[in-house]
Design an enzyme around this catalytic site. Structure first.
Site, PDB file in Angstrom:
ATOM      1  N   THR A  35       6.467  -0.641   7.491  1.00  0.00           N
ATOM      2  CA  THR A  35       7.349  -0.138   6.447  1.00  0.00           C
ATOM      3  C   THR A  35       8.551  -1.055   6.274  1.00  0.00           C
ATOM      4  OG1 THR A  35       6.769   2.154   6.857  1.00  0.00           O
ATOM      5  CG2 THR A  35       8.956   1.757   5.959  1.00  0.00           C
ATOM      6  N   VAL A  87       1.767  12.495   4.035  1.00  0.00           N
ATOM      7  CA  VAL A  87       3.047  11.874   3.728  1.00  0.00           C
ATOM      8  C   VAL A  87       3.747  11.593   5.052  1.00  0.00           C
ATOM      9  CG1 VAL A  87       5.328  12.274   2.704  1.00  0.00           C
ATOM     10  CG2 VAL A  87       3.266  13.018   1.492  1.00  0.00           C
ATOM     11  N   GLY A 101       7.247   2.924  11.920  1.00  0.00           N
ATOM     12  CA  GLY A 101       6.381   3.382  12.995  1.00  0.00           C
ATOM     13  C   GLY A 101       5.682   4.675  12.638  1.00  0.00           C
TER      14      GLY A 101
HETATM   15  N1  ASP Z   1       6.588   5.124   8.951  1.00  0.00           N
HETATM   16  C1  ASP Z   1       5.472   4.920   8.074  1.00  0.00           C
HETATM   17  C2  ASP Z   1       4.684   6.161   7.959  1.00  0.00           C
HETATM   18  O1  ASP Z   1       4.512   6.866   8.938  1.00  0.00           O
HETATM   19  C3  ASP Z   1       4.520   3.871   8.517  1.00  0.00           C
HETATM   20  C4  ASP Z   1       5.105   2.560   8.788  1.00  0.00           C
HETATM   21  O2  ASP Z   1       6.194   2.432   9.334  1.00  0.00           O
HETATM   22  O3  ASP Z   1       4.419   1.575   8.465  1.00  0.00           O
HETATM   23  O4  ASP Z   1       4.169   6.402   6.887  1.00  0.00           O
END
Ligand code: ASP
Length: 331
Positions: free
Chosen positions: A189, A218, A241
């Site tokens: 992200t 989500v 994460g």
């Molecule tokens: N935090 C994001 C999610 O759980 C994933 C990510 O950090 O890539 O959707």
């Protein structure tokens, strides 16, 4: 930017992770660590992972005098448009049914916020989130409603599933092993926080979420307080994460509140990670969470469960990716 395999990173480096009564920080005490605590000058941008191009774009925009929210949007759009980045925007990996669905959020220095969840067919989710904040009486728009709103605002309909991501999904679909805890190679992200020349703070977060997630899932990124929180009087935090774990501890809000109580951004990030890993029966060895934070004074911090997480910082005309040296060590 390549996706990172958090689990692989943790095991390959042989970092034993044991959480006792004290949470120890594994730091190499680089000069960056010291300067991040002492050197303060605005404008300033920090981002999750190695997002040098995005952070530079945001930083240079701030030097030109734009407000922090504009810089955040410009920076995040760089990653959203990059088809090689399989974790955000166009080219993001799809859910288990082959649909690319995006989550994004923004929060400004006035405490306004907006987000989109589970939105398809529009690359710049961060910009739609901003429009939700600025053009509607609402805070969150979801799914088809978010998509319809985006078209009404002039966004273009696009197929976000690139050939590369389609191939990756087809390869995954052969076994279709749905293991959300283990199969987390995609926690990239883009979270970004900025302080503009006026000293005002804004933040943004954009993602395609977990690869091959259940339809309708989500994550934390569009949930204000979990994936992102900004309080212009205190500071801001953003997460990356396994979103489920961030949501359960309302991580970004927690970090800002800890800073309000006097903790440094670094201490606050460490405490927020501790909340996750010290839960009874926490499965933290099998997932990653990382946070970055900045306070009103421009001090920054970052921390993650496992090795492999890094923060990008723009300051004084330079963009650096700070080595991954803040994570839980064996204790
Ligand atoms: N935090 C994001 C999610 O759980 C994933 C990510 O950090 O890539 O959707």
């Amino acid at each position: 930017m390549k996706r990172r395999n958090f689990i692989k990173n943790a095991s390959l480096t042989g970092v034993g992770i044991v959480v006792g009564s004290t949470l120890a920080s594994c730091t190499e005490n680089t000069s960056e660590d010291k300067s991040s605590l002492t050197k303060v000058s605005f404008p300033l941008v920090i981002g999750t992972w190695n997002v040098k191009r995005a952070a530079t774009t945001a930083g240079e925009a701030l030097e030109q005098g734009v407000v922090a929210l504009d810089a955040i949007e410009q920076g995040c759009k760089i990653e959203e448009a990059d088809e090689k980045n399989q974790t955000v925007g166009k080219g993001g990996l799809p859910d288990r049914d082959g649909h690319v669905t995006l989550d994004a959020s923004v929060m400004d220095n006035h405490g306004n916020c907006g987000s989109v969840v589970y939105m398809e067919n529009v690359t710049h989710a961060i910009s739609v989130a901003r429009k939700v904040m600025e053009e509607t009486p609402h805070v969150i728009l979801a799914g088809k409603g978010a998509e319809q709103f985006a078209y009404e605002q002039g966004f273009t309909k696009e197929n976000l599933l690139t050939e590369a991501s389609k191939k990756a999904w087809e390869a995954w679909a052969v076994k279709s092993e749905y293991k959300p805890i283990i199969n987390i190679e995609n926690h990239d992200t883009i979270g970004m926080l900025a302080i503009d020349k006026n000293g005002d703070i804004s933040g943004g977060c954009t993602t395609s979420g977990l690869a091959y997630k259940m339809a309708g899932r989500v994550g934390d990124s569009p949930i204000i307080g979990s994936g992102l929180f900004v309080d212009n009087e205190i500071g801001a935090a953003v997460a990356t994460g396994l979103g489920e774990e961030v949501v359960k501890t309302v991580g970004s809000f927690l970090i800002v509140e800890l800073m309000r109580q006097g903790k440094s951004p670094q201490e606050a990030c460490e405490e927020a990670i501790k909340r996750i890993v010290s839960k009874p029966n926490s499965n933290y060895k099998n997932f990653q969470v990382g946070y970055i934070a900045v306070n009103k004074q421009g001090e920054t911090g970052y921390y993650a469960i496992h090795k492999g997480f890094s923060m990008t910082k723009y300051q004084d005309g330079n963009t650096i990716n700070i080595p991954s040296n803040h994570y839980i060590k064996k204790s």
